[in-house]
Design a protein around this motif. Structure first.
Motif, PDB file in Angstrom:
ATOM      1  N   LEU A   1       0.867  -1.178   0.000  1.00 34.83           N
ATOM      2  CA  LEU A   1       0.000   0.000   0.000  1.00 34.83           C
ATOM      3  C   LEU A   1       0.901   1.224   0.000  1.00 34.83           C
ATOM      4  O   LEU A   1       1.659   1.437   0.943  1.00 34.83           O
ATOM      5  CB  LEU A   1      -0.912   0.009   1.234  1.00 34.83           C
ATOM      6  N   ASN A   2       0.839   2.006  -1.080  1.00 33.13           N
ATOM      7  CA  ASN A   2       1.673   3.199  -1.211  1.00 33.13           C
ATOM      8  C   ASN A   2       0.837   4.423  -0.869  1.00 33.13           C
ATOM      9  O   ASN A   2      -0.090   4.769  -1.591  1.00 33.13           O
ATOM     10  CB  ASN A   2       2.216   3.305  -2.637  1.00 33.13           C
ATOM     11  N   LEU A   3       1.185   5.068   0.245  1.00 28.56           N
ATOM     12  CA  LEU A   3       0.517   6.292   0.670  1.00 28.56           C
ATOM     13  C   LEU A   3       1.498   7.461   0.723  1.00 28.56           C
ATOM     14  O   LEU A   3       1.256   8.445   1.425  1.00 28.56           O
ATOM     15  CB  LEU A   3      -0.122   6.084   2.057  1.00 28.56           C
ATOM     16  N   ARG A   4       2.598   7.366  -0.009  1.00 32.78           N
ATOM     17  CA  ARG A   4       3.574   8.450  -0.019  1.00 32.78           C
ATOM     18  C   ARG A   4       2.927   9.739  -0.509  1.00 32.78           C
ATOM     19  O   ARG A   4       2.031   9.724  -1.344  1.00 32.78           O
ATOM     20  CB  ARG A   4       4.757   8.111  -0.925  1.00 32.78           C
ATOM     21  N   ALA A   5       3.421  10.864  -0.001  1.00 38.87           N
ATOM     22  CA  ALA A   5       2.965  12.200  -0.406  1.00 38.87           C
ATOM     23  C   ALA A   5       1.473  12.408  -0.146  1.00 38.87           C
ATOM     24  O   ALA A   5       0.762  12.986  -0.956  1.00 38.87           O
ATOM     25  CB  ALA A   5       3.318  12.486  -1.856  1.00 38.87           C
ATOM     26  N   ASN A   6       1.001  11.903   0.998  1.00 35.01           N
ATOM     27  CA  ASN A   6      -0.359  12.124   1.476  1.00 35.01           C
ATOM     28  C   ASN A   6      -0.256  12.659   2.909  1.00 35.01           C
ATOM     29  O   ASN A   6       0.628  12.234   3.654  1.00 35.01           O
ATOM     30  CB  ASN A   6      -1.166  10.815   1.510  1.00 35.01           C
ATOM     31  N   PRO A   7      -1.148  13.555   3.300  1.00 31.35           N
ATOM     32  CA  PRO A   7      -1.100  14.081   4.675  1.00 31.35           C
ATOM     33  C   PRO A   7      -1.800  13.156   5.672  1.00 31.35           C
ATOM     34  O   PRO A   7      -2.701  13.567   6.401  1.00 31.35           O
ATOM     35  CB  PRO A   7      -1.835  15.423   4.539  1.00 31.35           C
ATOM     36  N   VAL A   8      -1.399  11.876   5.710  1.00 27.67           N
ATOM     37  CA  VAL A   8      -2.046  10.890   6.584  1.00 27.67           C
ATOM     38  C   VAL A   8      -1.803  11.219   8.048  1.00 27.67           C
ATOM     39  O   VAL A   8      -0.784  11.794   8.416  1.00 27.67           O
ATOM     40  CB  VAL A   8      -1.575   9.447   6.283  1.00 27.67           C
ATOM     41  N   GLY A   9      -2.766  10.798   8.856  1.00 26.81           N
ATOM     42  CA  GLY A   9      -2.672  11.037  10.290  1.00 26.81           C
ATOM     43  C   GLY A   9      -1.646  10.133  10.946  1.00 26.81           C
ATOM     44  O   GLY A   9      -1.216   9.130  10.376  1.00 26.81           O
ATOM     45  N   PRO A  10      -1.260  10.472  12.177  1.00 30.22           N
ATOM     46  CA  PRO A  10      -0.212   9.709  12.879  1.00 30.22           C
ATOM     47  C   PRO A  10      -0.585   8.258  13.158  1.00 30.22           C
ATOM     48  O   PRO A  10       0.289   7.405  13.266  1.00 30.22           O
ATOM     49  CB  PRO A  10      -0.007  10.484  14.185  1.00 30.22           C
ATOM     50  N   GLU A  11      -1.903   7.952  13.248  1.00 26.91           N
ATOM     51  CA  GLU A  11      -2.306   6.567  13.527  1.00 26.91           C
ATOM     52  C   GLU A  11      -1.876   5.619  12.417  1.00 26.91           C
ATOM     53  O   GLU A  11      -1.616   4.443  12.658  1.00 26.91           O
ATOM     54  CB  GLU A  11      -3.823   6.462  13.775  1.00 26.91           C
ATOM     55  N   VAL A  12      -1.757   6.122  11.201  1.00 29.30           N
ATOM     56  CA  VAL A  12      -1.337   5.272  10.082  1.00 29.30           C
ATOM     57  C   VAL A  12       0.126   4.876  10.251  1.00 29.30           C
ATOM     58  O   VAL A  12       0.528   3.774   9.904  1.00 29.30           O
ATOM     59  CB  VAL A  12      -1.566   5.987   8.727  1.00 29.30           C
ATOM     60  N   ARG A  13       0.919   5.754  10.818  1.00 33.77           N
ATOM     61  CA  ARG A  13       2.334   5.455  11.033  1.00 33.77           C
ATOM     62  C   ARG A  13       2.534   4.355  12.066  1.00 33.77           C
ATOM     63  O   ARG A  13       3.596   3.769  12.159  1.00 33.77           O
ATOM     64  CB  ARG A  13       3.088   6.717  11.440  1.00 33.77           C
ATOM     65  N   LEU A  14       1.515   4.071  12.839  1.00 26.85           N
ATOM     66  CA  LEU A  14       1.598   3.005  13.836  1.00 26.85           C
ATOM     67  C   LEU A  14       1.326   1.632  13.235  1.00 26.85           C
ATOM     68  O   LEU A  14       1.501   0.620  13.899  1.00 26.85           O
ATOM     69  CB  LEU A  14       0.611   3.281  14.975  1.00 26.85           C
ATOM     70  N   LEU A  15       0.892   1.605  11.983  1.00 20.31           N
ATOM     71  CA  LEU A  15       0.620   0.334  11.300  1.00 20.31           C
ATOM     72  C   LEU A  15       1.945  -0.295  10.864  1.00 20.31           C
ATOM     73  O   LEU A  15       2.452   0.000   9.795  1.00 20.31           O
ATOM     74  CB  LEU A  15      -0.236   0.561  10.052  1.00 20.31           C
TER      75      LEU A  15
END
Length: 183
Positions: A149-163
């Protein structure tokens, strides 16, 4: 202006005819300045739609994909919709039982297109360079065959970084976090 439009229409017609005549398994309509998927293509390709496994509609000006498109090309394994103006997908995308890879990079999605979470064979999702802030982490974690799953260059929330592994069995590609500026 009319001449350029005529040339674009002729280019699309040639590509469709090549696919039909040669009975290839792919249709490449990338870079054709399409605003919508031409309705005439459904009729022109009706004899070969079951054999189409790959479609590229990259770098056009599409704002939506219709349910008719999805149900007509039900045997797709790869769908490239990169570089358009899409912000949502039709619910019928869940009926693409053979879809293994979808490229939705460089579009206008603000949230993860949730219908993708129930596409059973989906291995690769590219959502790079969208405007995604929300990601259904619980649904993603249950996608059995998802590998990337490529989510580069998106303003994702910090909870995604915990995945992180082993919580999710796929590669999650994110942009590096921006350092917090010091006051």
């Amino acid at each position: 202006m009319q001449r350029r439009m005529g040339e674009a229409v002729a280019r699309v017609a040639r590509k469709v005819n090549d696919t039909v005549e040669n009975k290839t398994d792919s249709l490449d309509l990338a870079n054709c300045k399409l605003i919508t998927f031409p309705v005439g293509i459904y009729k022109a390709m009706r004899s070969v739609t079951e054999g189409i496994h790959r479609i590229s509609l990259a770098n056009n000006e599409l704002k939506s994909i219709t349910s008719r498109f999805v149900t007509t090309f039900s045997q797709l394994t790869e769908l490239n919709l990169a570089g358009n103006y899409l912000h949502r997908l039709p619910e019928e995308i869940t009926s693409l039982l053979h879809l293994r890879a979808i490229d939705l990079s460089r579009n206008r999605f603000r949230r993860f297109p949730e219908p993708l979470a129930t596409v059973p064979a989906l291995e690769t999702i590219d959502l790079e360079e969208n405007e995604i802030t929300e990601v259904p982490t619980d649904k993603l974690a249950s996608m059995a065959v998802l590998r990337s799953l490529n989510l580069r260059a998106n303003p994702v929330g910090p909870e995604v970084r915990l995945l992180v592994r082993p919580l999710v069995p796929f590669d999650l590609l994110l942009s590096p976090e921006e350092p917090i500026p010091k006051a």
